[in-house]
Scaffold this active site. Structure first.
Site, mmCIF file in Angstrom:
data_model
loop_
_atom_site.group_PDB
_atom_site.id
_atom_site.type_symbol
_atom_site.label_atom_id
_atom_site.label_comp_id
_atom_site.label_asym_id
_atom_site.label_seq_id
_atom_site.Cartn_x
_atom_site.Cartn_y
_atom_site.Cartn_z
ATOM 1 N N SER A 1 -23.311 7.586 -61.211
ATOM 2 C CA SER A 1 -22.120 7.138 -61.955
ATOM 3 C C SER A 1 -21.018 8.196 -61.839
ATOM 4 O O SER A 1 -20.549 8.469 -60.752
ATOM 5 C CB SER A 1 -22.476 6.831 -63.402
ATOM 6 N N HIS B 1 -20.508 -0.045 -65.954
ATOM 7 C CA HIS B 1 -21.021 -0.655 -64.724
ATOM 8 C C HIS B 1 -21.282 -2.155 -64.894
ATOM 9 O O HIS B 1 -22.218 -2.696 -64.306
ATOM 10 C CB HIS B 1 -22.264 0.091 -64.234
#
Length: 306
Positions: free
Chosen positions: A90, A195
């Site tokens: 991430s 996400h």
């Protein structure tokens, strides 16, 4: 000789005082924080002294963790440890692309600061959360998600662990369905449903921001969260980094692809040991180290040089 990959920690691994002893030990680490303070004044002080509650606010978490990630990697490089590949989980991907020369340290800091602001803003517009689902297969989790309009599989971490994002009122019912088939859903210490489609506006904002920078091809093979493959000539890095914000992190696939390419040793750079644990669950045969402070840096250097 070991084939080494650096992997960069993501959001949720923050803790009070992170980076402090590393900067006392390493000139390269200090330089990372000095650059950060020029771009975003007070970043080093926030990392070293702020309470966990402050560090856990997304607009703070991302630039702070980015700097700890990058400082750990630069301290290793300063001591002659150079990886054959890199990847980040991430926000850790921003540290990875900076380390591999896609952008300068100054630009990496500007990008991650904007990313944190955009993602916090998007998270505040929706009452969402994330939960790690344990003890079930990916297919089981995906099947349960399909019962809900706003619950999405988002982080494919390792066998038996898939993180979902969803509206809070749906996550509670989702967790009951998980328990009914002998799984466990553990709510994570993050401030939004990252996400996932909840981040579409943040992704578009980041895409606009990235137009302000020249993104070069990596000097070290760098794996994308979005594709799970190393960036290559012809890839639009801005497009991949934009989609990363609103799409699943394919971490298990990234690690498996790195191992297939010849990587046998992973060094987690940054706060905590989350990625180290995931990698060992993906493949028990690889060697995994963690560098997050002066003590762990010295320990890893001694083991590698031995």
């Amino acid at each position: 000789m070991a084939n080494i990959a650096f992997v960069f920690a993501g959001q949720g691994s923050q803790y009070e005082g992170m980076g402090k002893t590393l900067c006392e030990k390493s000139a390269a680490a200090r330089e990372v924080f000095e650059i950060a303070d020029k771009v975003r004044p007070g970043t080093s002080e926030q990392c070293f002294t702020a309470p966990l509650s402050e560090l856990s606010i997304t607009k703070n978490t991302q630039p702070c963790l980015y700097n700890v990630d990058l400082a750990c990697a630069e301290a290793l490089r300063e001591n002659g440890i150079v990886p054959q590949a890199v990847a980040g989980f991430s926000l850790g991907e921003i540290a990875a692309i900076t380390f591999s020369g896609v952008v300068s340290k100054e630009d990496g800091m500007k990008i991650v600061t904007k990313r944190g602001l955009l993602m916090q803003d998007a998270a505040e517009k929706v009452d969402s959360a994330m939960a790690a689902v344990l003890k079930l297969t990916n297919e089981q989790v995906e099947e349960i998600c399909e019962k809900y309009e706003h619950v999405y599989p988002v982080n494919y971490n390792c066998p038996g662990q898939l993180v979902v994002a969803g509206l809070k009122d749906e996550i509670n019912a989702f967790a009951e369905d998980v328990a009914a088939v002998k799984g466990r859903a553990k709510v994570l210490n993050v401030s939004g449903g990252f996400h996932s489609p909840f981040m579409a506006e943040a992704a578009e904002g980041l895409f606009e921001e990235l137009r302000n920078y020249e993104l070069k091809l990596p000097e070290i093979p760098t794996y994308s969260n979005y594709s799970a493959k190393a960036y290559s000539a012809g890839d639009d890095l801005s497009y991949f980094l934009m989609n990363q914000v609103k799409s699943p992190v394919r971490w298990q696939e990234i690690v498996e692809n790195m191992i297939e390419s010849g990587i046998d040793t992973f060094i987690e750079c940054g706060a905590g040991k989350t990625l180290s644990g995931l990698i060992k669950k993906i493949n028990k045969d690889v060697t995994v180290y963690n560098v997050q402070d002066a003590e762990s840096l010295e320990s890893v250097l001694a083991e590698l040089k031995a």
